[in-house]
Design a protein around this motif. Structure first.
Motif, short mmCIF file in Angstrom:
data_model
loop_
_atom_site.label_atom_id
_atom_site.label_comp_id
_atom_site.label_asym_id
_atom_site.label_seq_id
_atom_site.Cartn_x
_atom_site.Cartn_y
_atom_site.Cartn_z
N PRO A 149 0.82 -1.21 0.00
CA PRO A 149 0.00 0.00 0.00
C PRO A 149 0.85 1.26 0.00
O PRO A 149 1.92 1.31 0.62
CB PRO A 149 -0.81 -0.13 1.30
N VAL A 150 0.39 2.27 -0.71
CA VAL A 150 1.11 3.55 -0.77
C VAL A 150 1.25 4.13 0.64
O VAL A 150 0.30 4.11 1.43
CB VAL A 150 0.35 4.54 -1.68
N GLY A 151 2.45 4.59 0.95
CA GLY A 151 2.70 5.15 2.26
C GLY A 151 3.38 4.19 3.22
O GLY A 151 3.63 4.54 4.38
N SER A 152 3.71 3.00 2.74
CA SER A 152 4.40 2.03 3.59
C SER A 152 5.84 2.49 3.86
O SER A 152 6.49 3.07 2.98
CB SER A 152 4.44 0.65 2.93
N SER A 153 6.32 2.25 5.06
CA SER A 153 7.69 2.60 5.45
C SER A 153 8.52 1.32 5.47
O SER A 153 8.08 0.29 5.98
CB SER A 153 7.72 3.26 6.83
#
Length: 291
Positions: free
Chosen positions: A145-149
């Motif tokens: 998912p977009v925004g994963s660190s």
């Protein structure tokens, strides 16, 4: 606790030697330092070619039963196949059944058969990697998912978070390393992803070969290494700590060091004489410092 888990993940120690890569040309520490300062990284290969040792390179991947898969120019790509292993939430991914059979036995798992033995479960992976095999290299991509660190990648200089970086699992005697050095003394092809919802996912490329870990594209984990090798995922779990606990069940934990080893460690590249070594040791005793 989450911060401690992230720190541990970025330099976790696998006590099995196979997870740690070393350059294929062995040199002494002194000559290795001179080599790093005075020559490009590829110069040993060039030297071998000049001597005629490597006139022709034929790449083969053989499994422990003596079978072999000879690499060629064929391009293959698609979704990786999977099977559950070890415990609920842990999955092994391979490019094909043939690649699964051709992979080397694991030396990162405490019990190599745990990686090769499927278990019965109703769970299926939430994130499935894709692969492309080209020019003897296996490229594995896992989109999150977009925004994963992204964390992990072993012993690497720089910030704890590895998002946006490219790391190579190839040990070097990096005595003068800086913030941009991507190869230090330990190599762990492992990534810990913290998802936007707070859950975490662990990804292990189970290979001892030189591996590129590319985290520069947003929320995409990419491994590039000579084929064939499996990819193991752990989770998603409720927290990074839960992922690392699952990982520890597979690869083991670091043993508790003996009490006598917890003293001060005097580390220096070299002393010029044995008299200097004795002088340092006597000074420690005089000052009553544990050594």
């Amino acid at each position: 606790m989450i911060k401690e888990a992230l720190v541990w993940s970025s330099s976790y120690r696998v006590t099995k030697v196979g997870v740690v890569q070393s350059p294929s040309v062995l040199v002494s520490p002194l000559h290795h330092r001179r080599f790093l300062r005075n020559a490009p990284f590829s110069s040993p290969i060039i030297a071998l070619r000049r001597k005629g040792v490597c006139d022709k390179v034929v790449s083969k991947m053989a499994n422990y039963e003596g079978q072999a898969v000879t690499s060629g120019s064929e391009v293959r790509s698609g979704n990786m196949i999977f099977e559950p292993i070890s415990e609920d939430g842990v999955f092994r991914f391979d490019c094909s059944v043939n690649d699964r059979d051709a992979a080397y036995p694991s030396i990162s798992f405490v019990n190599s058969r745990d990686r090769d033995t499927p278990i019965s479960t109703h769970k299926v992976p939430l994130y499935n990697p894709t692969f492309e095999c080209l020019l003897e290299q296996q490229v594995v991509k896992l989109e999150l998912p977009v925004g994963s660190s992204l964390y992990g990648t072993g012993e690497v200089s720089g910030q704890l978070e590895r998002t946006g970086r490219k790391v190579f699992t190839w040990n070097t005697d990096a005595w003068g390393y800086g913030l941009g050095t991507t190869c230090l003394y330990q190599s762990h092809p492992w990534v810990l992803a913290v998802l936007p919802n707070g859950e975490a996912l662990g990804v292990l490329a189970d290979t001892t070969r030189r591996c590129e870990i590319d985290l520069r594209k947003d929320s995409i984990i990419q491994f590039v290494a000579p084929f064939s090798y499996p990819v193991i995922t752990f989770g998603p779990c409720a927290s990074p700590t839960a992922v690392l606990m699952s990982l520890s069940k597979a690869i083991g934990t670091v043993f508790m060091p003996p009490k006598w080893s917890l003293g001060y460690h005097q580390c220096r590249w070299s002393y010029l004489s044995d008299q200097r070594v004795l002088e340092v040791a006597k000074t420690f005793r005089k000052k009553k410092h544990t050594l």
